[in-house]
Write a protein that holds these residues in place. Structure first.
Motif, PDB file in Angstrom:
ATOM      1  N   HIS A 266      -8.171   1.649  -4.338  1.00  0.00           N
ATOM      2  CA  HIS A 266      -7.666   0.898  -3.181  1.00  0.00           C
ATOM      3  C   HIS A 266      -6.474   0.040  -3.601  1.00  0.00           C
ATOM      4  CE1 HIS A 266     -11.079   2.190  -0.773  1.00  0.00           C
ATOM      5  NE2 HIS A 266     -11.840   1.899  -1.816  1.00  0.00           N
ATOM      6  N   ALA A 267      -5.599   0.640  -4.369  1.00  0.00           N
ATOM      7  CA  ALA A 267      -4.378  -0.060  -4.777  1.00  0.00           C
ATOM      8  C   ALA A 267      -3.627  -0.507  -3.528  1.00  0.00           C
ATOM      9  CB  ALA A 267      -3.501   0.867  -5.615  1.00  0.00           C
ATOM     10  N   VAL A 268      -2.942  -1.632  -3.622  1.00  0.00           N
ATOM     11  CA  VAL A 268      -2.166  -2.097  -2.467  1.00  0.00           C
ATOM     12  C   VAL A 268      -1.044  -1.099  -2.169  1.00  0.00           C
ATOM     13  CG1 VAL A 268      -0.689  -3.955  -1.592  1.00  0.00           C
ATOM     14  CG2 VAL A 268      -2.760  -4.504  -2.876  1.00  0.00           C
ATOM     15  N   SER A 269      -0.425  -0.563  -3.246  1.00  0.00           N
ATOM     16  CA  SER A 269       0.657   0.397  -3.030  1.00  0.00           C
ATOM     17  C   SER A 269       0.722   1.420  -4.149  1.00  0.00           C
ATOM     18  CB  SER A 269       2.000  -0.331  -2.935  1.00  0.00           C
ATOM     19  OG  SER A 269       2.275  -0.975  -4.165  1.00  0.00           O
ATOM     20  N   ALA A 270       1.257   2.585  -3.795  1.00  0.00           N
ATOM     21  CA  ALA A 270       1.605   3.613  -4.779  1.00  0.00           C
ATOM     22  C   ALA A 270       3.077   3.913  -4.555  1.00  0.00           C
ATOM     23  CB  ALA A 270       0.758   4.856  -4.581  1.00  0.00           C
ATOM     24  N   THR A 289      -3.838   2.658   1.087  1.00  0.00           N
ATOM     25  CA  THR A 289      -2.754   2.303   0.159  1.00  0.00           C
ATOM     26  C   THR A 289      -1.399   2.571   0.819  1.00  0.00           C
ATOM     27  OG1 THR A 289      -4.180   2.847  -1.708  1.00  0.00           O
ATOM     28  CG2 THR A 289      -1.806   2.857  -2.133  1.00  0.00           C
ATOM     29  N   VAL A 290      -0.485   1.631   0.687  1.00  0.00           N
ATOM     30  CA  VAL A 290       0.855   1.816   1.260  1.00  0.00           C
ATOM     31  C   VAL A 290       1.680   2.697   0.303  1.00  0.00           C
ATOM     32  CG1 VAL A 290       2.990   0.662   2.025  1.00  0.00           C
ATOM     33  CG2 VAL A 290       0.768  -0.483   2.336  1.00  0.00           C
ATOM     34  N   ALA A 291       2.357   3.702   0.850  1.00  0.00           N
ATOM     35  CA  ALA A 291       3.276   4.526   0.048  1.00  0.00           C
ATOM     36  C   ALA A 291       4.636   3.832   0.036  1.00  0.00           C
ATOM     37  CB  ALA A 291       3.409   5.905   0.681  1.00  0.00           C
ATOM     38  N   VAL A 292       5.094   3.440  -1.151  1.00  0.00           N
ATOM     39  CA  VAL A 292       6.425   2.826  -1.248  1.00  0.00           C
ATOM     40  C   VAL A 292       7.387   3.898  -1.763  1.00  0.00           C
ATOM     41  CG1 VAL A 292       7.833   1.008  -2.288  1.00  0.00           C
ATOM     42  CG2 VAL A 292       5.462   0.534  -1.644  1.00  0.00           C
ATOM     43  N   LEU A 293       8.248   4.379  -0.894  1.00  0.00           N
ATOM     44  CA  LEU A 293       9.143   5.487  -1.231  1.00  0.00           C
ATOM     45  C   LEU A 293      10.535   4.947  -1.571  1.00  0.00           C
ATOM     46  CD1 LEU A 293       8.054   8.025   1.543  1.00  0.00           C
ATOM     47  CD2 LEU A 293       7.028   7.569  -0.701  1.00  0.00           C
TER      48      LEU A 293
END
Ligand code: NIG
Ligand code: FE
Length: 414
Positions: A266-270, A289-293
């Motif tokens: 359950h990472a905040v973001s990947a 988890t939010v995908a940070v692209l």
């Protein structure tokens, strides 16, 4: 007496809404108010509406006339390597010949060459360099910025980078979110002792950094030749056990399982996710988890663009950020990143706006404070030199901001 700001004569106020990440069809649903005004007191938005701003609010207020232009929330850059000791233009010729990014790193260059420069630099030199970058970011509309350590890879320099970020908070208006990225590469001193470095990270640095509140997040570069998914799990779990929220650099080049790990933890973001597979995307949706692209990194490394549309389709909240760093993305221009996201991820202007505001805020655990224009949120906003939202995606390569407001104070004017 309260300090009041009123932004009047807004042609189009465009903002996502809510205190959390927006996914699926909600990623592209934004609130649009034409002929609008907004009021803030002591840095917090108190009211907004359409037509003329109420007379009683205008009394004793600082009034900013938006002159019929577009107003959006201040931009959030959710992924940067802001603090580093020097540029790497010496890699340009190698990169142009096609020497791969991981090959340059394996030869002791890349991240490791920035580590040498960052270890040598004084705290003051690093502050000066990063402050200049933040000033440019602010001028481009960025009011909140995540910043990672990871160019020290030893105790003193990792702490120095995080302290530089603390110094910067007092020197300039862009709000910083600090991330510990001690697991950015294996330092040369530990080339034959991986276990020793993992112990330094998990038993010494993470507990100390958490106790001293030097960082809020812990990040790992999970990649071929860098850290394995098993090592990444160990580091991120140690971080979580000490209260550092998890982020992960994963699937930038190879899909090793780091994205699945992000979902499981359950990472905040990947972040990156260029090579993400269906199972990785599914794991992000499951894990919240939010995908940070990072499209400017694809652009600069000449790599494919992450599967943003598939992620939106799968219900993963998508954020878009710069990845500003001296190796894979020597640019901090989030407006250019927004153009790339629109054209190369095939996201709509509304989806990209969400990606650089509330979803980016969610990726740094700030969605209850910034990322939308609504009563109760910080008055962080951009008055654009543009009549509507499409315009800022239609134009590119020039700075289109006119005024940037942080916490109710105009901090940058074109
Ligand atoms: O996010 N991939 C790892 N870290 C950075 C690049 C760092 C560097 O090359 O200096 C990134 O792309
Ligand atoms: Fe990065």
């Amino acid at each position: 007496m309260k300090k009041r700001l009123v932004v009047s004569n807004i042609g189009m106020l465009a903002t996502p809404t809510g205190n959390g990440p927006r996914s699926g069809p909600r990623q592209g649903e934004i609130l649009v108010l034409e002929d609008a005004w907004l009021a803030a007191e002591d840095g917090i938005i108190t009211a907004m509406g359409q037509g003329q701003a109420p007379e009683d609010l205008l009394r004793e207020a600082q009034v900013l006339d938006a002159k019929g232009s577009l107003v959006t929330p201040g931009l959030v850059d959710a992924h940067t390597h802001l603090v580093f000791g020097g540029w790497r233009e010496h890699e340009l010729a190698m990169k142009r010949k096609g020497v791969p990014y991981l090959e340059i790193l394996a030869q002791g260059g890349g991240i490791l060459s920035t580590v040498r420069m960052t270890r040598q630099a004084t705290r003051e030199e690093l502050v000066e360099r990063a402050q200049k970058a933040l000033h440019t970011m602010l001028s481009l509309g960025v009011t909140t910025c995540e910043a990672k350590s990871g160019y020290g890879l030893d105790r003193d320099t990792e702490l120095k980078q995080l302290q530089v970020m603390q110094d910067l908070e007092k020197l300039q208006p862009v709000e910083l979110v600090r991330t510990f990225l001690g697991a950015h590469a294996l330092p040369v001193e530990y080339q034959n002792d991986r276990e020793g470095y993992l112990r330094l990270l998990t038993q010494e640095l993470i507990p100390y950094i958490a106790k001293e509140r030097l960082a809020e997040f812990c990040d790992v570069f999970c990649e071929t030749g860098v850290f394995t998914p098993e090592e990444s799990r160990r580091i991120l779990e140690a971080g979580q056990a000490h209260g550092l929220k998890a982020k992960i650099h994963t699937d930038e080049i190879d899909a090793l399982g780091g994205t699945e790990l992000a979902g499981q933890l359950h990472a905040v973001s990947a972040e990156h996710l260029i090579a993400a597979t269906d199972s990785g995307i599914e794991a992000l949706a499951q894990g919240g988890t939010v995908a940070v692209l990072l499209p400017a990194t694809s652009f600069y490394l000449n790599k494919p663009y992450a599967r943003a549309r598939d992620m939106v389709q799968a219900g993963v909240p998508v954020a878009v950020a710069s990845d500003y760093n001296p190796g894979s993305c020597p640019s901090l221009n989030l407006q250019f990143v927004m153009n790339l996201a629109c054209w190369n991820y095939k996201l709509s202007p509304q989806e990209v706006l969400t990606a650089v505001t509330v979803n980016a805020a969610a990726a740094v655990h700030r969605a209850d404070q910034v990322g939308t224009l609504e009563p109760g949120k910080q008055a962080d906003l951009v008055i654009w030199d543009a009549p509507n939202l499409d315009y800022i995606f239609y134009r590119f390569g020039e700075n289109l901001t006119r005024t940037v407001v942080k916490n109710g104070i105009p901090v940058w004017e074109a």
